[in-house]
Motif scaffolding. Sequence first.
Motif, PDB file in Angstrom:
ATOM      1  N   THR A 174      53.540  16.194  37.615  1.00 39.99           N
ATOM      2  CA  THR A 174      53.247  14.954  36.783  1.00 39.99           C
ATOM      3  C   THR A 174      52.103  15.370  35.912  1.00 39.99           C
ATOM      4  O   THR A 174      51.211  16.039  35.991  1.00 39.99           O
ATOM      5  N   ASN A 176      51.599  12.678  33.097  1.00 45.49           N
ATOM      6  CA  ASN A 176      51.202  11.441  32.624  1.00 45.49           C
ATOM      7  C   ASN A 176      51.909  10.359  33.597  1.00 45.49           C
ATOM      8  O   ASN A 176      53.150  10.232  33.754  1.00 45.49           O
ATOM      9  N   MET A 177      51.262   9.770  34.467  1.00 46.70           N
ATOM     10  CA  MET A 177      51.605   9.010  35.409  1.00 46.70           C
ATOM     11  C   MET A 177      52.566   7.759  34.844  1.00 46.70           C
ATOM     12  O   MET A 177      53.358   7.106  35.804  1.00 46.70           O
ATOM     13  N   ASP A 178      52.433   7.451  33.494  1.00 48.30           N
ATOM     14  CA  ASP A 178      52.910   6.195  32.859  1.00 48.30           C
ATOM     15  C   ASP A 178      53.854   6.670  31.742  1.00 48.30           C
ATOM     16  O   ASP A 178      54.362   6.007  30.922  1.00 48.30           O
ATOM     17  N   GLU A 181      60.416   8.212  31.982  1.00 51.90           N
ATOM     18  CA  GLU A 181      61.316   8.490  33.129  1.00 51.90           C
ATOM     19  C   GLU A 181      61.918   9.840  33.020  1.00 51.90           C
ATOM     20  O   GLU A 181      62.445  10.541  31.924  1.00 51.90           O
ATOM     21  N   ASN A 186      60.503  11.046  39.023  1.00 53.89           N
ATOM     22  CA  ASN A 186      59.392  11.063  38.504  1.00 53.89           C
ATOM     23  C   ASN A 186      59.200  10.350  37.172  1.00 53.89           C
ATOM     24  O   ASN A 186      59.983   9.815  36.596  1.00 53.89           O
ATOM     25  N   ARG A 187      57.881  10.376  36.685  1.00 57.22           N
ATOM     26  CA  ARG A 187      57.529   9.594  35.489  1.00 57.22           C
ATOM     27  C   ARG A 187      56.738  10.564  34.759  1.00 57.22           C
ATOM     28  O   ARG A 187      55.592  11.062  35.575  1.00 57.22           O
ATOM     29  N   GLY A 188      56.691  10.917  33.599  1.00 58.53           N
ATOM     30  CA  GLY A 188      55.766  11.645  32.745  1.00 58.53           C
ATOM     31  C   GLY A 188      55.643  13.137  33.291  1.00 58.53           C
ATOM     32  O   GLY A 188      54.530  13.723  33.458  1.00 58.53           O
ATOM     33  N   SER A 189      56.789  13.619  33.848  1.00 57.42           N
ATOM     34  CA  SER A 189      56.617  14.904  34.232  1.00 57.42           C
ATOM     35  C   SER A 189      56.630  15.997  33.085  1.00 57.42           C
ATOM     36  O   SER A 189      56.766  15.438  32.039  1.00 57.42           O
TER      37      SER A 189
END
Length: 309
Positions: A174, A176-178, A181, A186-189
């Motif tokens: 990760t 950026n957690m926001d 997609e 995951n998000r912001g990988s």
Amino acid sequence: MGNPNAADCQHSCQHVIGVDLGGSAIKLGRFGADGTCLQTLTVPTPQPAYPELVLAAMVDAIAQIDPLGQSGAIGVGTPGPTDAEGRIARVAINLEGWHDIPLADWLESKLSIQTTLANDANCAGLGEFWLGSGRYFRNLILLTLGTGVGGAVILDGKLFTGHHGTAGELGLVTLNMDGPECNSGNRGSLEQYASIQAIRRRTGLEPDELGRRAKAGDAEAIAFWQDYGCHLGAGLASLIYVLTPEAVIIGGGISASAEYFFPATLAEVERRVLPSSRTGLQLLSAQLGNKAGIVGAAKLAWQKVLATG
């Protein structure tokens, strides 16, 4: 199953075969113990790439590259995860019907040659470790920047694949957690900032076009690559803290523009990582290009020979 003379193979076998199984082509190489490439062969991947058809194509290609059946082992890189023992292709990206395929068993039953599998990015890492940019190091990570972001981890000279055989998915950490997609859920990988798709999404351009523009002095392209390098460096920072490698090797198609983003990547790593965790760290471009897969698969085979010798 396997080679009935496996116990004597360390002393008797002269060469092994490395196979890089891809969605459009199957690449093979026959290698000596010192890494000398004795022969290469590329054949088209059957379409649709059903497991039985691919097996038949691989068996035929292996017979062409080693007609006397003298190889001591076969290593195969597959486009997806394998089990921890290197026997089963769990999923193969861009290949039809590949779910939990016991490819190593199948090849051994057809050829009576011990066989082992690994993810193709892991094979690329092994290849760079053996004969490429990583040959002077015992601990390194490889990132392949392409359609996705693949990775491989070499610890103390050995490929690290973890408890279930799926470690080293370095592009899925990760950033950026926001963020955007990711297909992984995951998000912001890191992959969402460093892959070809990410570059297209952000710029509407292909990486090679951005590279040409940067070479011509285009200020926007140069600024893009500097920002790209910062994102890559931030992603590498987490990996460096965990693994403290001697070298980070960058491969894949995007690495052709490394000269435009490596300085920013290094600067970001130095800004984020304590000196004690990056002492002597080198950031290097991969050297083997499209050959890394077969080279690493061959190294995988040699390690199998030594393990069973």
